[in-house]
Design a protein around this motif. Structure first.
Motif, mmCIF file in Angstrom:
data_model
loop_
_atom_site.group_PDB
_atom_site.id
_atom_site.type_symbol
_atom_site.label_atom_id
_atom_site.label_comp_id
_atom_site.label_asym_id
_atom_site.label_seq_id
_atom_site.Cartn_x
_atom_site.Cartn_y
_atom_site.Cartn_z
ATOM 1 N N GLY A 57 -72.788 -4.376 -62.623
ATOM 2 C CA GLY A 57 -72.604 -3.442 -61.502
ATOM 3 C C GLY A 57 -72.288 -4.010 -60.062
ATOM 4 O O GLY A 57 -71.878 -3.386 -59.088
ATOM 5 N N ASP A 58 -72.446 -5.284 -59.950
ATOM 6 C CA ASP A 58 -71.664 -5.935 -58.619
ATOM 7 C C ASP A 58 -70.587 -6.651 -58.354
ATOM 8 O O ASP A 58 -70.251 -7.261 -57.472
ATOM 9 C CB ASP A 58 -72.894 -7.139 -58.151
ATOM 10 C CG ASP A 58 -73.088 -8.066 -58.906
ATOM 11 O OD1 ASP A 58 -72.425 -8.023 -60.001
ATOM 12 O OD2 ASP A 58 -73.837 -9.077 -58.718
ATOM 13 N N GLU A 59 -69.717 -6.215 -59.761
ATOM 14 C CA GLU A 59 -68.546 -6.953 -59.710
ATOM 15 C C GLU A 59 -67.168 -5.886 -59.444
ATOM 16 O O GLU A 59 -67.162 -5.194 -60.200
ATOM 17 C CB GLU A 59 -68.145 -7.413 -61.019
ATOM 18 C CG GLU A 59 -69.384 -8.599 -61.377
ATOM 19 C CD GLU A 59 -69.227 -9.448 -62.531
ATOM 20 O OE1 GLU A 59 -68.282 -9.145 -63.251
ATOM 21 O OE2 GLU A 59 -70.071 -10.342 -62.788
ATOM 22 N N LEU A 60 -67.007 -5.944 -58.161
ATOM 23 C CA LEU A 60 -66.269 -4.735 -57.738
ATOM 24 C C LEU A 60 -64.467 -4.855 -57.740
ATOM 25 O O LEU A 60 -63.864 -3.914 -57.588
ATOM 26 C CB LEU A 60 -66.389 -4.443 -56.280
ATOM 27 C CG LEU A 60 -67.936 -4.530 -56.075
ATOM 28 C CD1 LEU A 60 -68.437 -4.199 -54.247
ATOM 29 C CD2 LEU A 60 -68.535 -3.226 -56.827
ATOM 30 N N ASN A 61 -63.983 -5.970 -57.754
ATOM 31 C CA ASN A 61 -62.592 -6.122 -57.781
ATOM 32 C C ASN A 61 -62.008 -5.266 -58.915
ATOM 33 O O ASN A 61 -60.941 -5.010 -58.763
ATOM 34 C CB ASN A 61 -62.157 -7.805 -58.011
ATOM 35 C CG ASN A 61 -62.126 -8.438 -56.740
ATOM 36 O OD1 ASN A 61 -61.730 -7.897 -55.716
ATOM 37 N ND2 ASN A 61 -62.033 -9.722 -56.920
ATOM 38 N N GLY A 62 -62.515 -5.259 -60.016
ATOM 39 C CA GLY A 62 -62.029 -4.753 -61.156
ATOM 40 C C GLY A 62 -61.778 -3.191 -60.912
ATOM 41 O O GLY A 62 -60.924 -2.385 -61.557
ATOM 42 N N ILE A 63 -62.556 -2.431 -60.329
ATOM 43 C CA ILE A 63 -62.616 -1.244 -60.008
ATOM 44 C C ILE A 63 -61.274 -0.905 -59.203
ATOM 45 O O ILE A 63 -60.756 0.177 -59.538
ATOM 46 C CB ILE A 63 -63.945 -0.679 -59.023
ATOM 47 C CG1 ILE A 63 -65.171 -1.170 -59.949
ATOM 48 C CG2 ILE A 63 -63.543 0.934 -58.886
ATOM 49 C CD1 ILE A 63 -66.282 -0.722 -59.038
ATOM 50 N N GLU A 64 -61.165 -1.837 -58.087
ATOM 51 C CA GLU A 64 -59.876 -1.625 -57.298
ATOM 52 C C GLU A 64 -58.677 -1.855 -58.051
ATOM 53 O O GLU A 64 -57.398 -1.222 -57.927
ATOM 54 C CB GLU A 64 -60.032 -2.604 -56.015
ATOM 55 C CG GLU A 64 -58.723 -2.654 -55.302
ATOM 56 C CD GLU A 64 -58.442 -1.293 -54.550
ATOM 57 O OE1 GLU A 64 -57.297 -1.263 -53.687
ATOM 58 O OE2 GLU A 64 -59.419 -0.238 -54.409
ATOM 59 N N ILE A 65 -58.719 -2.813 -59.103
ATOM 60 C CA ILE A 65 -57.437 -2.964 -59.962
ATOM 61 C C ILE A 65 -57.199 -1.807 -60.806
ATOM 62 O O ILE A 65 -56.034 -1.596 -60.657
ATOM 63 C CB ILE A 65 -57.782 -4.334 -60.735
ATOM 64 C CG1 ILE A 65 -57.712 -5.619 -59.975
ATOM 65 C CG2 ILE A 65 -56.906 -4.558 -61.808
ATOM 66 C CD1 ILE A 65 -58.447 -6.758 -60.818
ATOM 67 N N ILE A 66 -57.997 -1.108 -61.363
ATOM 68 C CA ILE A 66 -57.782 0.065 -61.896
ATOM 69 C C ILE A 66 -57.267 0.923 -61.088
ATOM 70 O O ILE A 66 -56.383 1.865 -61.572
ATOM 71 C CB ILE A 66 -59.011 0.360 -63.030
ATOM 72 C CG1 ILE A 66 -59.284 -0.810 -64.220
ATOM 73 C CG2 ILE A 66 -58.916 1.821 -63.509
ATOM 74 C CD1 ILE A 66 -60.451 -0.334 -64.822
ATOM 75 N N ARG A 67 -57.858 1.232 -59.949
ATOM 76 C CA ARG A 67 -57.393 2.383 -59.115
ATOM 77 C C ARG A 67 -55.755 2.016 -58.678
ATOM 78 O O ARG A 67 -55.308 2.708 -58.801
ATOM 79 C CB ARG A 67 -58.228 2.354 -57.804
ATOM 80 C CG ARG A 67 -57.768 3.442 -56.708
ATOM 81 C CD ARG A 67 -58.531 3.162 -55.272
ATOM 82 N NE ARG A 67 -57.899 2.227 -54.651
ATOM 83 C CZ ARG A 67 -56.872 2.328 -53.989
ATOM 84 N NH1 ARG A 67 -56.402 3.620 -53.698
ATOM 85 N NH2 ARG A 67 -56.353 1.311 -53.189
#
Length: 349
Positions: A57-67
């Motif tokens: 839950g603290d690994e955020l880069n992937g969220i932006e990659i998918i966005r």
């Protein structure tokens, strides 16, 4: 390949659909919780691939990659089915925690059980509803808290198919990674579903370079699998550094860490890579590289205890070749993309 009828949860996904399906998860203290899954299904048959992020839950880069990936107009030409899961650990991200509220690591809880702990139940739902329906997965991660990773793809390089895709991804390093009990990759491999693990950047931070490499890497894999049309302009493929061996170098003393080597730097055996200084004294201790290699992970906090992991070094034989490869990857990594949407995206500083 998906049949004419493709279901996610109880919902049938028709060909040509681009929609979001919410899968019910266990309630958090009686609060309803859902797992949002973006589904893009082409009009023509092809493989089914999932892209997942924030298993921690603290690994955020992937969220932006998918966005950013979702904004690409090229996805309108997709063949097969793409399942995008930007936040798997929806509980952990609420508190910026790697773990779930039961303090368990979701990536050590697969394949899970509907009668087990919260982590085990989430693992079971995600694995059954998403992973088992796919031919391939790309799981997006960063380093753990207070550490950072050079962009790298970890996979089983003895699997010819996975290895070829790992090289196509376009990260600076491809690392052979042993399987860990209960991990998504280990359990998926047992069921014949190869997983590429993209590790890049730092927990709780965005990193522009890591994000851009991630978006382009996913598109490259989809193209290689025949799910997207090939690029109209041929670009010279950058060959990554490939290594089977790596290890974390640990602190020999406690004190204040003063690193003199950065991510992506090559190091020679016995070369000094950091100093550990006594905060209340005058002594300073040297930390040296145990072998020739390239730094693919490092600590970002200057306070260390004896035994703390400080540098992750991939072992290499030819440092000159490695230096040239890293230099080529660093050149113009945020240059204009072939995708209009990415060129219009403000660079994260």
């Amino acid at each position: 390949m998906p049949s004419a009828n493709f279901f996610l949860g109880s919902q049938e996904i028709p060909k040509g659909a681009n929609l979001t399906v919410n899968i019910e998860l266990p309630k958090l203290y009686n609060t309803p919780t859902q797992l949002p899954i973006h589904v893009i299904r082409g009009k023509k048959d092809g493989p089914t691939i999932f892209i997942s992020a924030a298993i921690h839950g603290d690994e955020l880069n992937g969220i932006e990659i998918i966005r950013r990936l979702r904004k690409l107009s090229i996805l309108k030409k997709i063949k097969g089915t793409l399942l995008l899961v930007p936040i798997v650990n929806v509980y952990g991200i609420m508190t910026l925690s790697r773990y779930l509220p039961d303090r368990r690591d979701l990536n050590r809880s697969f394949p899970g059980s509907l009668k087990g702990s919260l982590a085990s139940r989430v693992a079971k739902i995600f694995f059954d509803e998403v992973v088992r329906k796919c031919d391939l997965g790309i799981d997006l991660h960063t380093a753990s808290i207070h550490k950072s990773n050079l962009p790298q793809v970890r996979t089983n390089i003895d699997n010819e198919y996975a290895f070829s895709l790992a090289k196509v991804f376009g990260a600076p390093v491809v690392l052979h990674s042993e399987l860990r009990d209960g991990s998504l990759r280990a359990v998926a491999q047992e069921e014949g579903i190869p997983i590429l693990l993209y590790e890049a950047g730092e927990a709780l931070r965005f990193d522009e370079t890591s994000i851009r490499i991630g978006v382009h890497g996913i598109v490259s894999v989809l193209r290689e699998n025949g799910m997207l049309p090939k690029a109209t302009k041929k670009r010279s493929m950058k060959n990554p550094i490939i290594t089977r061996n790596s290890q974390w170098i640990r602190s020999s003393e406690s004190g204040m860490l003063r690193t003199i080597k950065a991510l992506g730097d090559t190091v020679r055996k016995d070369e000094i890579i950091a100093f550990i200084d006594e905060p209340l004294g005058d002594n300073s201790f040297e930390l040296s590289a145990p072998y020739d290699g390239v730094i693919i992970g490092k600590s970002e906090i200057p306070l260390v205890q004896e035994g703390d992991a400080i540098f992750h070094i991939a072992k290499l034989r030819n440092l000159e070749v490695a230096e040239n490869k890293i230099e080529r990857f660093n050149e113009n990594v945020t240059e204009l993309s072939e995708f209009f949407e990415l060129n219009n995206e403000d660079i994260i500083e």
